[in-house]
Scaffold this motif. Sequence first.
Motif, PDB file in Angstrom:
ATOM      1  N   ASP A 132     -36.416 -41.025 -94.196  1.00 42.33           N
ATOM      2  CA  ASP A 132     -36.504 -42.500 -94.369  1.00 42.33           C
ATOM      3  C   ASP A 132     -35.261 -43.200 -93.872  1.00 42.33           C
ATOM      4  O   ASP A 132     -35.573 -44.030 -93.178  1.00 42.33           O
ATOM      5  N   LEU A 133     -34.119 -42.402 -94.154  1.00 45.97           N
ATOM      6  CA  LEU A 133     -32.911 -43.141 -93.777  1.00 45.97           C
ATOM      7  C   LEU A 133     -32.852 -43.057 -92.054  1.00 45.97           C
ATOM      8  O   LEU A 133     -32.179 -43.879 -91.346  1.00 45.97           O
ATOM      9  N   LEU A 134     -33.287 -41.885 -91.334  1.00 48.74           N
ATOM     10  CA  LEU A 134     -33.361 -41.624 -90.116  1.00 48.74           C
ATOM     11  C   LEU A 134     -34.027 -43.020 -89.382  1.00 48.74           C
ATOM     12  O   LEU A 134     -33.877 -43.419 -88.362  1.00 48.74           O
ATOM     13  N   ARG A 135     -35.229 -43.407 -89.972  1.00 46.92           N
ATOM     14  CA  ARG A 135     -35.968 -44.448 -89.627  1.00 46.92           C
ATOM     15  C   ARG A 135     -35.263 -46.065 -89.451  1.00 46.92           C
ATOM     16  O   ARG A 135     -35.810 -47.005 -89.352  1.00 46.92           O
ATOM     17  N   SER A 136     -34.083 -45.905 -90.325  1.00 47.30           N
ATOM     18  CA  SER A 136     -33.415 -47.279 -90.548  1.00 47.30           C
ATOM     19  C   SER A 136     -33.405 -48.131 -89.179  1.00 47.30           C
ATOM     20  O   SER A 136     -32.694 -47.578 -88.501  1.00 47.30           O
ATOM     21  N   PRO A 137     -33.861 -49.243 -89.100  1.00 41.52           N
ATOM     22  CA  PRO A 137     -33.575 -50.283 -87.989  1.00 41.52           C
ATOM     23  C   PRO A 137     -32.181 -50.869 -87.924  1.00 41.52           C
ATOM     24  O   PRO A 137     -32.127 -51.517 -86.929  1.00 41.52           O
ATOM     25  N   SER A 138     -31.740 -50.908 -89.040  1.00 39.38           N
ATOM     26  CA  SER A 138     -30.313 -51.337 -88.922  1.00 39.38           C
ATOM     27  C   SER A 138     -29.262 -50.539 -89.750  1.00 39.38           C
ATOM     28  O   SER A 138     -29.464 -49.773 -90.640  1.00 39.38           O
ATOM     29  N   ILE A 139     -27.911 -50.847 -89.397  1.00 39.95           N
ATOM     30  CA  ILE A 139     -26.708 -49.957 -90.370  1.00 39.95           C
ATOM     31  C   ILE A 139     -26.757 -50.600 -91.814  1.00 39.95           C
ATOM     32  O   ILE A 139     -26.569 -49.872 -92.829  1.00 39.95           O
ATOM     33  N   ARG A 195     -42.770 -28.807 -76.703  1.00 37.57           N
ATOM     34  CA  ARG A 195     -41.933 -30.074 -75.753  1.00 37.57           C
ATOM     35  C   ARG A 195     -42.800 -31.354 -76.366  1.00 37.57           C
ATOM     36  O   ARG A 195     -43.872 -31.251 -76.961  1.00 37.57           O
ATOM     37  N   ALA A 196     -42.218 -32.212 -76.000  1.00 39.14           N
ATOM     38  CA  ALA A 196     -42.803 -33.686 -76.441  1.00 39.14           C
ATOM     39  C   ALA A 196     -42.406 -34.870 -75.345  1.00 39.14           C
ATOM     40  O   ALA A 196     -41.015 -34.483 -74.932  1.00 39.14           O
ATOM     41  N   GLU A 197     -43.258 -35.835 -75.305  1.00 38.38           N
ATOM     42  CA  GLU A 197     -42.638 -37.009 -74.497  1.00 38.38           C
ATOM     43  C   GLU A 197     -42.116 -38.034 -75.510  1.00 38.38           C
ATOM     44  O   GLU A 197     -42.705 -38.296 -76.374  1.00 38.38           O
ATOM     45  N   VAL A 198     -40.996 -38.178 -75.378  1.00 38.12           N
ATOM     46  CA  VAL A 198     -40.037 -39.179 -76.398  1.00 38.12           C
ATOM     47  C   VAL A 198     -39.482 -40.274 -75.731  1.00 38.12           C
ATOM     48  O   VAL A 198     -39.209 -40.201 -74.412  1.00 38.12           O
ATOM     49  N   THR A 199     -39.166 -41.229 -76.735  1.00 39.65           N
ATOM     50  CA  THR A 199     -38.643 -42.465 -76.078  1.00 39.65           C
ATOM     51  C   THR A 199     -37.037 -42.700 -77.028  1.00 39.65           C
ATOM     52  O   THR A 199     -37.131 -42.378 -78.151  1.00 39.65           O
ATOM     53  N   ASP A 200     -36.014 -42.978 -76.551  1.00 36.01           N
ATOM     54  CA  ASP A 200     -34.885 -43.267 -77.201  1.00 36.01           C
ATOM     55  C   ASP A 200     -35.103 -44.535 -78.124  1.00 36.01           C
ATOM     56  O   ASP A 200     -35.293 -45.577 -77.471  1.00 36.01           O
ATOM     57  N   LEU A 201     -34.519 -44.476 -79.236  1.00 35.90           N
ATOM     58  CA  LEU A 201     -34.372 -45.752 -79.868  1.00 35.90           C
ATOM     59  C   LEU A 201     -33.395 -46.145 -79.880  1.00 35.90           C
ATOM     60  O   LEU A 201     -32.165 -45.816 -79.662  1.00 35.90           O
ATOM     61  N   GLU A 202     -33.393 -47.434 -79.951  1.00 38.76           N
ATOM     62  CA  GLU A 202     -32.140 -48.382 -79.780  1.00 38.76           C
ATOM     63  C   GLU A 202     -31.060 -48.097 -81.073  1.00 38.76           C
ATOM     64  O   GLU A 202     -31.521 -47.893 -82.230  1.00 38.76           O
ATOM     65  N   GLU A 203     -29.923 -47.993 -80.743  1.00 44.43           N
ATOM     66  CA  GLU A 203     -28.825 -47.717 -81.762  1.00 44.43           C
ATOM     67  C   GLU A 203     -28.617 -48.974 -82.476  1.00 44.43           C
ATOM     68  O   GLU A 203     -28.287 -50.141 -81.739  1.00 44.43           O
ATOM     69  N   PRO A 204     -28.686 -48.822 -83.797  1.00 45.13           N
ATOM     70  CA  PRO A 204     -28.311 -50.169 -84.705  1.00 45.13           C
ATOM     71  C   PRO A 204     -26.928 -50.323 -84.500  1.00 45.13           C
ATOM     72  O   PRO A 204     -26.072 -49.546 -84.522  1.00 45.13           O
ATOM     73  N   ALA A 205     -26.733 -51.716 -84.471  1.00 50.78           N
ATOM     74  CA  ALA A 205     -25.535 -52.173 -84.087  1.00 50.78           C
ATOM     75  C   ALA A 205     -24.580 -52.496 -85.377  1.00 50.78           C
ATOM     76  O   ALA A 205     -24.789 -52.547 -86.139  1.00 50.78           O
ATOM     77  N   TRP A 206     -23.006 -52.086 -85.311  1.00 49.21           N
ATOM     78  CA  TRP A 206     -22.282 -52.165 -86.368  1.00 49.21           C
ATOM     79  C   TRP A 206     -21.627 -53.622 -86.361  1.00 49.21           C
ATOM     80  O   TRP A 206     -21.385 -54.184 -85.345  1.00 49.21           O
ATOM     81  N   SER A 207     -21.429 -54.176 -87.464  1.00 49.62           N
ATOM     82  CA  SER A 207     -20.749 -55.650 -87.886  1.00 49.62           C
ATOM     83  C   SER A 207     -19.785 -55.208 -88.861  1.00 49.62           C
ATOM     84  O   SER A 207     -20.061 -54.651 -89.860  1.00 49.62           O
ATOM     85  N   ASP A 208     -18.766 -55.955 -88.527  1.00 41.46           N
ATOM     86  CA  ASP A 208     -17.480 -55.845 -89.423  1.00 41.46           C
ATOM     87  C   ASP A 208     -17.964 -56.268 -90.942  1.00 41.46           C
ATOM     88  O   ASP A 208     -17.329 -56.129 -91.848  1.00 41.46           O
ATOM     89  N   ASP A 209     -18.722 -57.157 -90.884  1.00 36.22           N
ATOM     90  CA  ASP A 209     -19.325 -57.817 -92.230  1.00 36.22           C
ATOM     91  C   ASP A 209     -20.090 -56.623 -93.110  1.00 36.22           C
ATOM     92  O   ASP A 209     -19.992 -56.888 -94.274  1.00 36.22           O
ATOM     93  N   LEU A 210     -20.072 -55.644 -92.610  1.00 35.33           N
ATOM     94  CA  LEU A 210     -20.844 -54.361 -93.181  1.00 35.33           C
ATOM     95  C   LEU A 210     -19.452 -53.801 -93.735  1.00 35.33           C
ATOM     96  O   LEU A 210     -19.998 -52.493 -94.719  1.00 35.33           O
ATOM     97  N   ALA A 211     -18.446 -53.762 -93.598  1.00 35.15           N
ATOM     98  CA  ALA A 211     -17.299 -52.928 -94.130  1.00 35.15           C
ATOM     99  C   ALA A 211     -17.449 -52.530 -95.586  1.00 35.15           C
ATOM    100  O   ALA A 211     -17.238 -51.612 -95.967  1.00 35.15           O
ATOM    101  N   PRO A 212     -17.699 -53.772 -96.405  1.00 34.10           N
ATOM    102  CA  PRO A 212     -17.574 -53.628 -97.843  1.00 34.10           C
ATOM    103  C   PRO A 212     -18.760 -52.816 -98.356  1.00 34.10           C
ATOM    104  O   PRO A 212     -18.752 -51.924 -99.296  1.00 34.10           O
ATOM    105  N   LEU A 213     -20.112 -52.738 -97.655  1.00 32.47           N
ATOM    106  CA  LEU A 213     -21.272 -51.911 -97.945  1.00 32.47           C
ATOM    107  C   LEU A 213     -20.685 -50.525 -97.477  1.00 32.47           C
ATOM    108  O   LEU A 213     -21.316 -49.527 -98.273  1.00 32.47           O
ATOM    109  N   LEU A 214     -20.237 -50.185 -96.583  1.00 29.65           N
ATOM    110  CA  LEU A 214     -19.697 -48.595 -95.843  1.00 29.65           C
ATOM    111  C   LEU A 214     -18.754 -48.314 -97.003  1.00 29.65           C
ATOM    112  O   LEU A 214     -18.961 -47.110 -97.274  1.00 29.65           O
ATOM    113  N   ALA A 215     -17.856 -48.916 -97.317  1.00 32.22           N
ATOM    114  CA  ALA A 215     -16.924 -48.574 -98.510  1.00 32.22           C
ATOM    115  C   ALA A 215     -17.568 -48.305 -99.791  1.00 32.22           C
ATOM    116  O   ALA A 215     -17.240 -47.245-100.441  1.00 32.22           O
ATOM    117  N   ARG A 216     -18.408 -49.082-100.308  1.00 32.42           N
ATOM    118  CA  ARG A 216     -19.238 -48.774-101.523  1.00 32.42           C
ATOM    119  C   ARG A 216     -20.021 -47.521-101.473  1.00 32.42           C
ATOM    120  O   ARG A 216     -20.047 -46.481-102.188  1.00 32.42           O
TER     121      ARG A 216
END
Length: 201
Positions: free
Chosen positions: A174-181, A102-123
């Motif tokens: 490392d990817l799980l630690r990403s602070p942003s999309i 068991r552990a005491e945990v804190t939820d991390l803030e979910e990084p927000a999506w921006s439509d500007d990231l669409a080309p990066l997602l496609a790549r």
Amino acid sequence: MTAIPMFPLGSVLLPHMPLPLRVFEPRYLAMLRDILPDEPAEFGVTLIERGQEVGGGDVRTDIGTVAQVGSLDTSGEAILLIAQGVRRIRVDRWLEDAPYPRAEVTDLEEPAWSDDLAPLLARADLLVRRVLKLAEEAGEELRWPPDIVLDDDPAAAAWQLAAIAPFGPLDQLDLLRSPSIERLLSRTIDLVEDAETLYGV
């Protein structure tokens, strides 16, 4: 901070991904008995950095993912469970492993999506599927097929691309630690391009 049951594993669970588990250890059977009356039934998953899943004595990471129980098969000697990664957590403090981790945990803030990231997602989508196809053509056993269908939600799809790419657990951590999309997608692209060089691309 919230105290929740934990299931340390030798692999990383990313949000929006399924987690199949074969539960047979008495401590995790006890964990299931305790959480199944809850709605939803949830537990945390972290990567074991050193040591083994069975028997304890392991060293665990300080970031993980909450898994939500989806289905159970109790017809065999072990319980077959399918859970789903739903959100990231930071482990603030590990508690005593009695009767299960068991552990005491804190939820991390979910990084927000921006439509500007669409080309990066496609790549990222193009490159991940390409390297999966190369691995398939090389005769490697794949967990995820190159033509796998991803979530319609672009933020969820970004996490899924990071999960299905043929990376090791430390890269996925490392990817799980990403602070942003944006960082998640950029790092996924970098890692996939490195993986492509193994196939002479």
